[in-house]
Design a protein around this motif. Structure first.
Motif, short mmCIF file in Angstrom:
data_model
loop_
_atom_site.label_atom_id
_atom_site.label_comp_id
_atom_site.label_asym_id
_atom_site.label_seq_id
_atom_site.Cartn_x
_atom_site.Cartn_y
_atom_site.Cartn_z
N GLN A 227 32.84 26.68 11.13
CA GLN A 227 32.84 26.32 9.59
C GLN A 227 31.30 26.68 9.58
N VAL A 228 31.16 28.32 9.99
CA VAL A 228 30.22 28.63 9.42
C VAL A 228 30.12 29.86 7.97
N ASP A 229 28.63 29.28 7.53
CA ASP A 229 29.10 29.88 6.37
C ASP A 229 29.69 29.30 5.12
N ARG A 230 29.94 27.80 5.67
CA ARG A 230 30.75 26.56 4.92
C ARG A 230 30.44 24.87 4.94
N ILE A 231 29.58 25.42 5.95
CA ILE A 231 29.08 23.89 6.85
C ILE A 231 28.84 23.23 5.84
N THR A 232 29.06 21.78 5.92
CA THR A 232 28.33 20.83 4.30
C THR A 232 27.99 20.10 5.35
N LYS A 233 26.36 19.10 3.87
CA LYS A 233 25.19 18.68 4.90
C LYS A 233 25.94 17.15 5.81
N GLU A 234 27.07 16.81 5.56
CA GLU A 234 28.05 15.29 5.69
C GLU A 234 28.92 15.71 6.94
N LEU A 235 29.18 16.75 6.98
CA LEU A 235 29.94 17.79 8.26
C LEU A 235 29.21 17.91 9.89
N ALA A 236 27.71 18.09 9.25
CA ALA A 236 26.77 18.99 10.17
C ALA A 236 26.22 17.35 10.55
N GLU A 237 25.67 16.05 9.58
CA GLU A 237 25.51 14.84 10.27
C GLU A 237 25.97 14.32 11.18
N ASP A 238 27.48 14.40 10.29
CA ASP A 238 28.71 13.59 11.20
C ASP A 238 29.08 14.42 13.03
N PHE A 239 28.57 15.67 12.85
CA PHE A 239 28.86 16.34 14.23
C PHE A 239 27.99 16.31 15.08
N PHE A 240 26.46 15.86 14.74
CA PHE A 240 25.78 15.46 15.34
C PHE A 240 25.31 14.10 15.56
N LYS A 241 25.63 13.51 15.33
CA LYS A 241 25.66 12.01 15.53
C LYS A 241 26.92 11.54 16.80
N TYR A 242 27.88 12.58 16.52
CA TYR A 242 29.15 12.88 17.26
C TYR A 242 28.46 12.94 18.19
N GLU A 243 27.54 13.93 18.69
CA GLU A 243 27.35 14.55 19.65
C GLU A 243 26.61 12.93 20.65
N ASP A 244 25.47 12.46 19.87
CA ASP A 244 24.68 11.11 20.19
C ASP A 244 25.53 10.29 20.60
N ASP A 245 25.89 9.98 20.00
CA ASP A 245 27.34 8.68 20.17
C ASP A 245 28.23 8.94 21.53
N GLY A 246 28.51 10.39 21.70
CA GLY A 246 29.79 10.22 23.29
C GLY A 246 29.78 11.63 23.36
N PHE A 247 30.12 12.50 22.32
CA PHE A 247 30.59 13.78 22.51
C PHE A 247 29.99 14.50 23.27
N ALA A 248 28.72 14.76 23.33
CA ALA A 248 27.71 15.07 24.32
C ALA A 248 28.00 15.18 25.91
N GLU A 249 27.91 13.15 26.48
CA GLU A 249 28.23 12.55 27.27
C GLU A 249 29.06 13.43 27.87
N ALA A 250 30.63 13.44 27.42
CA ALA A 250 31.86 14.11 27.58
C ALA A 250 31.51 15.39 27.56
N PHE A 251 31.27 16.50 26.83
CA PHE A 251 30.67 17.60 26.99
C PHE A 251 30.15 18.29 28.32
N LEU A 252 28.98 17.76 28.33
CA LEU A 252 28.25 18.36 29.08
C LEU A 252 28.55 17.50 30.46
N ARG A 253 29.06 16.79 31.25
CA ARG A 253 29.74 16.43 31.96
C ARG A 253 30.40 17.25 33.32
N SER A 254 31.21 18.21 32.19
CA SER A 254 32.97 18.90 32.73
C SER A 254 31.51 19.59 33.36
#
Length: 375
Positions: free
Chosen positions: A109-136
């Motif tokens: 999404q480089v050079d075309r990322i939207t505010k809405e996608l960015a906000e949802d991506f970082f919220k997803y990190e906080d809500d569970g993705f970071a836990e699953a991703f970083l624990r590998s």
């Protein structure tokens, strides 16, 4: 009840080396809706983790469900917007596959990322993705030291030296904008560390691929070394792919980088990141000037009794503190056991699959792949 197409797609993407977990908030569904409409989501459900021809993918649809030409058009559209992968096969033509959220969909999404996608991506990190991703156990990225002196008693592998990685690579080389920094800009949270946007470097086939997509600028070997040196002076953390011959080197900050900023929210972030080094401070030579604390991206330095100390729970051995220490009170040491990265990305993902699914699960996946089934 059959789950809606977006929930099915979330579960389909979750069956990969890199997880795509379900959350209580359901933000992952919002994230998918930024990238796929319902028809595109139903098409993505037919994709395997291994690249396949349009003919192979078309065979998974019911008779009359979609024409081959329309499918080819939709697949190319999904590739164009960075939702799936496409590689060109000289004999079979374009070959398509699903890709993980990271490293994959988000970076495309480089050079075309939207505010809405960015906000949802970082919220997803906080809500569970970071836990699953970083624990590998096996990571997609690793931290290597910047260009600083390391005690000669510690041998440093070429995979832990950015300049050695570049010298070893046949090229080509390219640089592109940092999608994490672009995302934070869209969220009106500009980087606190640097104004430089072009801090994501690609090498070899990755450089060729990103240049073909029109999002990367070609560099000479001298230019990429010069750009990385500049990033080091800005206090950036060097994070190449976790392989012996990386195809990218990201120069990251602790405020924007999705990996570093997510890890910092955990009590012991250093345990979640791959590194072979850590910093140590000699209190006798430390003047407590605070320069190292200012440049540290991991909040790993604290002031104690008129000198600075390193929090091993936070230090990832990036070496930036050594660059600003006027009294040479800081040294970079090897961790207890050196971790040698996988040979290449193929081996890295094999390890991740084995760790996630175990021997039997991995054999099942391999069996399906051997039979040409979707995995």
């Amino acid at each position: 009840m059959i789950p809606d197409v977006f929930r099915q797609l979330q579960r389909h993407l979750d069956n990969m080396p890199v997880p795509f977990p379900e959350t209580k908030s359901g933000v992952e569904i919002n994230l998918l809706k930024h990238l796929f409409d319902e028809e595109e989501a139903s098409i993505a459900l037919k994709l395997s983790a291994l690249a396949e021809s349009v003919d192979k993918i078309h065979s998974r649809f019911k008779a009359g469900e979609i024409t081959k030409d329309l499918l080819a058009s939709r697949l190319e559209g999904l590739f164009d917007k960075g939702a799936i992968m496409c590689i060109q096969n000289p004999k079979k033509g374009p070959m398509y596959s699903k890709i993980p959220l990271v490293i994959g969909i988000f970076e495309y999404q480089v050079d075309r990322i939207t505010k809405e996608l960015a906000e949802d991506f970082f919220k997803y990190e906080d809500d569970g993705f970071a836990e699953a991703f970083l624990r590998s156990k096996t990571k997609q990225m690793r931290t290597i030291p910047v260009n600083v002196r390391i005690d000669p008693e510690f041998a440093v592998g070429s995979y832990d030296n950015a300049r050695a990685i570049i010298e070893k690579s046949p090229g080509p080389f390219a640089v592109m904008n940092c999608v994490c920094r672009q995302a934070k800009d869209k969220m009106e949270e500009p980087c606190k560390q640097t104004d430089i946007m072009q801090t994501c470097f690609t090498l070899g086939t990755a450089a060729s691929f990103m240049m073909e997509r029109g999002v990367a600028e070609k560099l000479t070997k001298d230019e990429i070394i010069s750009r990385i040196t500049l990033a080091e002076k800005e206090g950036m953390v060097l994070q190449p792919a976790n392989t012996q011959e990386p195809t990218f080197i990201c120069c990251c900050c602790g405020c924007c980088c999705g990996v570093l900023s997510a890890a910092k929210k955990f009590p012991e972030p250093a345990e979640l990141l791959q590194t072979n080094f850590y910093a140590k401070i000699d209190p006798e030579n430390c003047t407590a000037c605070g320069e190292c604390m200012e440049i540290c991206q991991m909040d790993a330095l604290i002031s104690v009794n008129n000198h600075t100390e390193v929090l091993r729970s936070h230090c990832i051995g990036c070496g930036n503190c050594l660059n600003v220490c006027a009294t040479e009170a800081i040294s970079l040491l090897k961790t207890g056991k050196e971790t040698i990265p996988p040979k290449d990305s193929r081996e890295m993902y094999k390890k991740m699959i084995m760790e996630r699914y175990g021997v039997l699960g991995t054999l099942k996946i391999m069996g399906k792949a051997a039979l040409g089934k979707k995995i």
